[in-house]
Each structure stands twice: as structure tokens, then as C-alpha cells.
Design an enzyme around this catalytic site. Structure first.
Site: not given
Ligand code: FES
Length: 144
Positions: A102, A35, A58, A33
Site C-alpha cells: 500500500c 485500490d 484501504c 486489490c
Molecule cells: Fe490495496 Fe492497501 S490493500 S492498497
């Protein structure tokens, strides 16, 4: 989709920011993702006296960072090491299954920051007791 607690920590996250001269820093990311989470710890006499975070991610990652930093503050390093991603998710009154990864970022970030501190002290790093799978192929559906 999210519990009230997740929404509350997402809208009003605790411990956002950086610590000047931190004793331990842990930066982790999820390659799928994209992140990124950075955890800063202030440690005195083996106790985490302050914890802050910067998260580019997110809503669940922000709520997880907020809750994880709250949970480890005031704990010894040994106690903080035991704070699992499941404990973070439970404290948030649950996360949807596709968002559990996450909370893994938060656990990994804390662990990395603790081991950064241990490394600076000339101590050997602690081993992950329950290593998380780094196969993120199942995470593809959880981008948002
Ligand atoms: Fe990547 Fe939540 S979607 S940490």
C-alpha cells in the site's frame, strides 16, 4: 494490527483533495486489490509547494498517501524522488508486511506526478532506481 500513527493518519488524513491547475499528476493502482491513488503536486522553482491526494483504497493506502504528501511538501524534486515507500512506512511507525504494498502505491504516485511535471516541461522522465515488482500475485491475501 496498525500503529497509532497509521490509525491517526487514517482517521485524520492530511492533504485530502485536488489542486487546481496542478503542475504534476500521478495516478496509480494496484490491479489485485483494485485500490487507486491520485497525487497532485504544485511545483515552484523546483520545490513542491503543495501536495494533495485522492485515494480510493484501504486504510493503509490512505495513511500512506497522507504521510507521503506530508513528507514531500517543501522538498526539491530530487529530494522528493528519494522518498521511498520504506521511508513512508517508517514515518508511519511501520506497516504490517502484507500492507507494505500500500505504501508502494504512494511512492509510485509521487514518482508518476514528478515525471508528469518533467514531461510537461519537455524533460526526460527519471528512471526508477528500485523498480517494484509488478507481480501482485503475493498481494492476494491483503484485500480487506
Ligand atoms: Fe490495496 Fe492497501 S490493500 S492498497
Amino acid at each position: 494490527m496498525y500503529s497509532d500513527k497509521v490509525m491517526e493518519h487514517f482517521k485524520n488524513p492530511r492533504n485530502v483533495g485536488e489542486i487546481d491547475n496542478p503542475d504534476g499528476v500521478g495516478e496509480v493502482g494496484n490491479p489485485v486489490c483494485g485500490d487507486i491513488m491520485k497525487i497532485f503536486l504544485k511545483i515552484e522553482n523546483n520545490i513542491i509547494v503543495d501536495a494533495k491526494f485522492k485515494t480510493f483504497g484501504c486504510g493503509a493506502a490512505i495513511a500512506s498517501s497522507s504521510m507521503a504528501t506530508e513528507l514531500v511538501k517543501g522538498k526539491t524534486l530530487e529530494e522528493a524522488w528519494e522518498v521511498s515507500n520504506r521511508a513512508v512506512a517508517e514515518a508511519l511507525e511501520g506497516l504490517p508486511p502484507i500492507k507494505m504494498h500500500c505504501s508502494v502505491l504512494a511512492e509510485e504516485g509521487i514518482h508518476k506526478a514528478i515525471n508528469d511535471y518533467r514531461n510537461k516541461q519537455g524533460l526526460s522522465p527519471w528512471e526508477e532506481k528500485h523498480p517494484h515488482s509488478h507481480d501482485h500475485s503475493k498481494d492476494l491475501e491483503c484485500q480487506d
